[in-house]
Design a protein around this motif. Structure first.
Motif, PDB file in Angstrom:
ATOM      1  N   ILE A 121       0.844  -1.191   0.000  1.00  0.00           N
ATOM      2  CA  ILE A 121       0.000   0.000   0.000  1.00  0.00           C
ATOM      3  C   ILE A 121       0.880   1.241   0.000  1.00  0.00           C
ATOM      4  N   THR A 122       0.677   2.113  -0.992  1.00  0.00           N
ATOM      5  CA  THR A 122       1.509   3.319  -1.084  1.00  0.00           C
ATOM      6  C   THR A 122       0.691   4.616  -1.100  1.00  0.00           C
ATOM      7  N   GLY A 123      -0.622   4.527  -1.160  1.00  0.00           N
ATOM      8  CA  GLY A 123      -1.430   5.743  -1.181  1.00  0.00           C
ATOM      9  C   GLY A 123      -2.811   5.511  -0.599  1.00  0.00           C
ATOM     10  N   LEU A 124      -3.342   6.514   0.115  1.00  0.00           N
ATOM     11  CA  LEU A 124      -4.642   6.414   0.760  1.00  0.00           C
ATOM     12  C   LEU A 124      -5.439   7.682   0.484  1.00  0.00           C
ATOM     13  N   GLY A 125      -6.742   7.514   0.255  1.00  0.00           N
ATOM     14  CA  GLY A 125      -7.609   8.664   0.040  1.00  0.00           C
ATOM     15  C   GLY A 125      -9.013   8.372   0.536  1.00  0.00           C
ATOM     16  N   ALA A 126      -9.719   9.383   1.005  1.00  0.00           N
ATOM     17  CA  ALA A 126     -11.067   9.162   1.534  1.00  0.00           C
ATOM     18  C   ALA A 126     -11.864  10.450   1.591  1.00  0.00           C
ATOM     19  N   THR A 127     -13.168  10.293   1.529  1.00  0.00           N
ATOM     20  CA  THR A 127     -14.099  11.348   1.914  1.00  0.00           C
ATOM     21  C   THR A 127     -15.200  10.650   2.694  1.00  0.00           C
ATOM     22  N   SER A 128     -15.501  11.140   3.889  1.00  0.00           N
ATOM     23  CA  SER A 128     -16.301  10.348   4.818  1.00  0.00           C
ATOM     24  C   SER A 128     -17.134  11.225   5.748  1.00  0.00           C
ATOM     25  N   PRO A 129     -17.988  10.601   6.555  1.00  0.00           N
ATOM     26  CA  PRO A 129     -18.763  11.363   7.538  1.00  0.00           C
ATOM     27  C   PRO A 129     -17.938  11.914   8.702  1.00  0.00           C
ATOM     28  N   ILE A 130     -16.673  11.487   8.829  1.00  0.00           N
ATOM     29  CA  ILE A 130     -15.840  12.026   9.912  1.00  0.00           C
ATOM     30  C   ILE A 130     -14.572  12.681   9.362  1.00  0.00           C
ATOM     31  N   GLY A 131     -14.632  13.121   8.120  1.00  0.00           N
ATOM     32  CA  GLY A 131     -13.496  13.827   7.548  1.00  0.00           C
ATOM     33  C   GLY A 131     -13.480  13.751   6.044  1.00  0.00           C
ATOM     34  N   GLY A 132     -13.131  14.867   5.408  1.00  0.00           N
ATOM     35  CA  GLY A 132     -13.091  14.921   3.959  1.00  0.00           C
ATOM     36  C   GLY A 132     -11.775  14.500   3.352  1.00  0.00           C
ATOM     37  N   ASP A 133     -10.824  14.083   4.178  1.00  0.00           N
ATOM     38  CA  ASP A 133      -9.542  13.554   3.716  1.00  0.00           C
ATOM     39  C   ASP A 133      -9.049  12.562   4.762  1.00  0.00           C
ATOM     40  N   VAL A 134      -8.015  11.819   4.410  1.00  0.00           N
ATOM     41  CA  VAL A 134      -7.548  10.747   5.293  1.00  0.00           C
ATOM     42  C   VAL A 134      -7.002  11.287   6.606  1.00  0.00           C
ATOM     43  N   GLU A 135      -6.232  12.363   6.555  1.00  0.00           N
ATOM     44  CA  GLU A 135      -5.629  12.895   7.778  1.00  0.00           C
ATOM     45  C   GLU A 135      -6.702  13.293   8.793  1.00  0.00           C
ATOM     46  N   THR A 136      -7.722  14.010   8.334  1.00  0.00           N
ATOM     47  CA  THR A 136      -8.796  14.439   9.238  1.00  0.00           C
ATOM     48  C   THR A 136      -9.590  13.249   9.734  1.00  0.00           C
ATOM     49  N   MET A 137      -9.904  12.337   8.837  1.00  0.00           N
ATOM     50  CA  MET A 137     -10.686  11.153   9.197  1.00  0.00           C
ATOM     51  C   MET A 137      -9.959  10.314  10.249  1.00  0.00           C
ATOM     52  N   TRP A 138      -8.667  10.137  10.076  1.00  0.00           N
ATOM     53  CA  TRP A 138      -7.893   9.326  11.018  1.00  0.00           C
ATOM     54  C   TRP A 138      -7.848   9.980  12.401  1.00  0.00           C
ATOM     55  N   ALA A 144     -11.857  10.495  -3.620  1.00  0.00           N
ATOM     56  CA  ALA A 144     -10.987   9.631  -2.816  1.00  0.00           C
ATOM     57  C   ALA A 144      -9.814   9.111  -3.633  1.00  0.00           C
ATOM     58  N   ALA A 145     -10.068   8.733  -4.879  1.00  0.00           N
ATOM     59  CA  ALA A 145      -9.003   8.190  -5.724  1.00  0.00           C
ATOM     60  C   ALA A 145      -7.939   9.240  -6.026  1.00  0.00           C
ATOM     61  N   ARG A 146      -8.376  10.464  -6.263  1.00  0.00           N
ATOM     62  CA  ARG A 146      -7.391  11.527  -6.538  1.00  0.00           C
ATOM     63  C   ARG A 146      -6.511  11.790  -5.321  1.00  0.00           C
ATOM     64  N   GLU A 147      -7.108  11.756  -4.136  1.00  0.00           N
ATOM     65  CA  GLU A 147      -6.284  11.947  -2.937  1.00  0.00           C
ATOM     66  C   GLU A 147      -5.283  10.807  -2.777  1.00  0.00           C
ATOM     67  N   ALA A 148      -5.753   9.568  -2.969  1.00  0.00           N
ATOM     68  CA  ALA A 148      -4.863   8.405  -2.841  1.00  0.00           C
ATOM     69  C   ALA A 148      -3.728   8.475  -3.854  1.00  0.00           C
ATOM     70  N   TRP A 149      -4.059   8.887  -5.068  1.00  0.00           N
ATOM     71  CA  TRP A 149      -3.050   8.980  -6.126  1.00  0.00           C
ATOM     72  C   TRP A 149      -2.005  10.043  -5.783  1.00  0.00           C
ATOM     73  N   ALA A 150      -2.466  11.198  -5.320  1.00  0.00           N
ATOM     74  CA  ALA A 150      -1.529  12.249  -4.926  1.00  0.00           C
ATOM     75  C   ALA A 150      -0.685  11.815  -3.733  1.00  0.00           C
ATOM     76  N   HIS A 151      -1.313  11.124  -2.803  1.00  0.00           N
ATOM     77  CA  HIS A 151      -0.602  10.645  -1.612  1.00  0.00           C
ATOM     78  C   HIS A 151       0.491   9.650  -1.977  1.00  0.00           C
ATOM     79  N   GLU A 187     -22.369   7.451   4.046  1.00  0.00           N
ATOM     80  CA  GLU A 187     -21.989   7.664   2.644  1.00  0.00           C
ATOM     81  C   GLU A 187     -20.528   8.084   2.591  1.00  0.00           C
ATOM     82  N   GLY A 188     -19.920   7.893   1.423  1.00  0.00           N
ATOM     83  CA  GLY A 188     -18.537   8.295   1.264  1.00  0.00           C
ATOM     84  C   GLY A 188     -17.771   7.345   0.371  1.00  0.00           C
ATOM     85  N   ALA A 189     -16.457   7.465   0.406  1.00  0.00           N
ATOM     86  CA  ALA A 189     -15.589   6.626  -0.429  1.00  0.00           C
ATOM     87  C   ALA A 189     -14.217   6.509   0.195  1.00  0.00           C
ATOM     88  N   GLY A 190     -13.581   5.391  -0.077  1.00  0.00           N
ATOM     89  CA  GLY A 190     -12.198   5.170   0.318  1.00  0.00           C
ATOM     90  C   GLY A 190     -11.432   4.579  -0.844  1.00  0.00           C
TER      91      GLY A 190
END
Length: 414
Positions: A7-24, A81-88, A234-237
């Motif tokens: 695993i080299t990249g992670l991305g998400a938009t979720s009910p507890i954060g619009g990006d992985v850092e906030t969600m985590w 989510a995919a764009r964030e993971a790709w950039a990450h 709702e959301g995506a990872g």
């Protein structure tokens, strides 16, 4: 020789954060994403459930206006989510062979908003007012297709539609593409946008949703004796998965190894899990067998744990059957208590939590566990984040869906 998938990249938009850092950060803090639905249609249809775990960030804030208009909300979330993971991940499409870049994405429902809004439009205004993009927008493969076009991924764009196991089953496909040498890089995960009056009414009619309208943030309570159903989310990872040699050659940071995965089926009931967890236990064993993971290697499980009265216990039975007394030593997190149940996207989000747990040696908390069910005696992380040991460790993420779909992914620390 079988190639290792990392695993080299992670991305998400979720009910507890619009990006992985906030969600985590919110997952460690025990934040609930459930809140009242402030839409006119809640009162218009007199819905019995008036809350859900809704996105914190609108995808339209990230996507261009033209992009958003041509995509169902499910596809919008998946692409964000995919764009964030790709950039990450730090990959550039200029540096890879896009014929060996693939997409494996899942969804449980697909473009439900497009489908039902278009049906209303047809009935009320006639066929000439149905948008030309209606069919591509409602297709379940919309997210996989959009991501593949966005990244020029020509190594395949696969879609899994297996209810709440969809996102995890997509990762099983991704692992196999890497390990068999069919792809060097795969963008995988799941997306879902089903907070719509019809799914809410349908889930409520089958007694699957919590009806705690007066206290939404306390509604999702896996393993609690007072649990009364799940909270729709709702959301995506998205995760970027590469062969180890490809990742190392470009100097990528590796967050974990996707060591194993498995898919089984109960062949038992269209909605209820097999009560003895037979299919789930086979999936657990097979996922660990993919990489010869020993029972004692597993220190953490992100459980499916939807908070339904009948659903939580069979998963415990399956894990007890597989792990025996070692289950007492495994830290279990039930993150749907915070995010709600994202259906086909839930496994993707929970895989991200599992990867980050191994990477940071901390686990998310389970909230609302006020009165633990004595029939489910597990070491559930609540109150504060769990601490994982150093060294080479493994963790699992479980997903089980209507129709008897079972899927498990196994990760190793790197």
């Amino acid at each position: 020789m079988t190639r290792k998938a990392v695993i080299t990249g992670l991305g998400a938009t979720s009910p507890i954060g619009g990006d992985v850092e906030t969600m985590w950060a919110n997952a460690l803090a025990g934040t609930s994403g459930a809140r009242p639905i402030e839409k006119d249609w809640v009162q218009e249809y007199d819905l019995p459930v008036t809350f859900a775990a809704q996105l914190t960030n609108d995808p339209k804030e990230v996507l261009s206006r033209v992009e958003a208009r041509r995509m169902d909300p499910t596809t919008q979330m998946g692409l964000v989510a995919a764009r964030e993971a790709w950039a990450h991940s730090g990959i550039s499409t200029d540096d890879i062979d896009t014929d060996r870049l693939a997409v494996a994405f899942g969804t449980g429902v697909g473009g439900v908003w497009t489908l039902l809004d278009s049906w209303d439009n047809l009935r009320e205004r006639g066929p000439r007012r149905v948008l030309p993009m209606t069919v591509p927008m409602l297709m379940p493969n919309g997210a996989a297709a959009a991501i593949s076009m966005d990244l020029s991924a020509r190594g395949g764009a696969m879609t899994t539609v297996s209810a709440c196991a969809s996102g995890t089953e997509a990762m099983d496909n991704a692992r196999r593409l890497i390990e068999t040498g069919q792809a060097d890089v795969v963008v995988t995960g799941g997306a879902e946008a089903a907070i719509h009056p019809l799914p809410i009414a349908g889930f409520a009619a089958m007694q699957a949703l919590s009806k705690r309208n007066d206290d939404p943030q306390a509604a999702s309570r896996p393993y609690d004796v007072d649990r009364d159903g799940f909270v729709l989310g709702e959301g995506a990872g998205a995760l970027v998965i590469e062969s180890e040699e490809h990742a190392r050659a470009r100097g990528a940071e590796i967050y974990a190894v996707l060591a194993g995965s498995a898919v089984t089926s109960d062949a038992y009931h269209i909605t209820a899990p097999e009560p003895e967890g037979l299919g789930a236990s086979r999936a657990l064993r097979a996922a660990m067998a993919s990489d010869d993971i020993e029972l004692t290697d597993v220190v953490h499980v992100n459980a499916h744990a939807t908070s339904t009265p009948v659903g939580d216990r069979p998963e415990y039975v399956a894990m007890k059957t597989v792990f025996g007394d070692h289950l007492d030593d495994i830290l279990v997190s039930a993150t749907k208590s915070q995010t709600g149940h994202l259906l086909g996207a839930s496994g993707a989000l929970e895989a991200i939590f599992t990867v980050l747990s191994l990477y940071h040696r901390k686990t998310p908390v389970t909230i609302n566990l006020d009165n633990p069910d004595p029939d489910i005696p597990m070491n559930v992380v609540h109150g504060k984040p769990g601490e994982l040991p150093s060294g080479d460790i493994a963790a699992l993420s479980n997903s089980f869906g209507f129709g008897g779909h079972n899927s498990v992914v196994a990760f190793r620390s790197y």
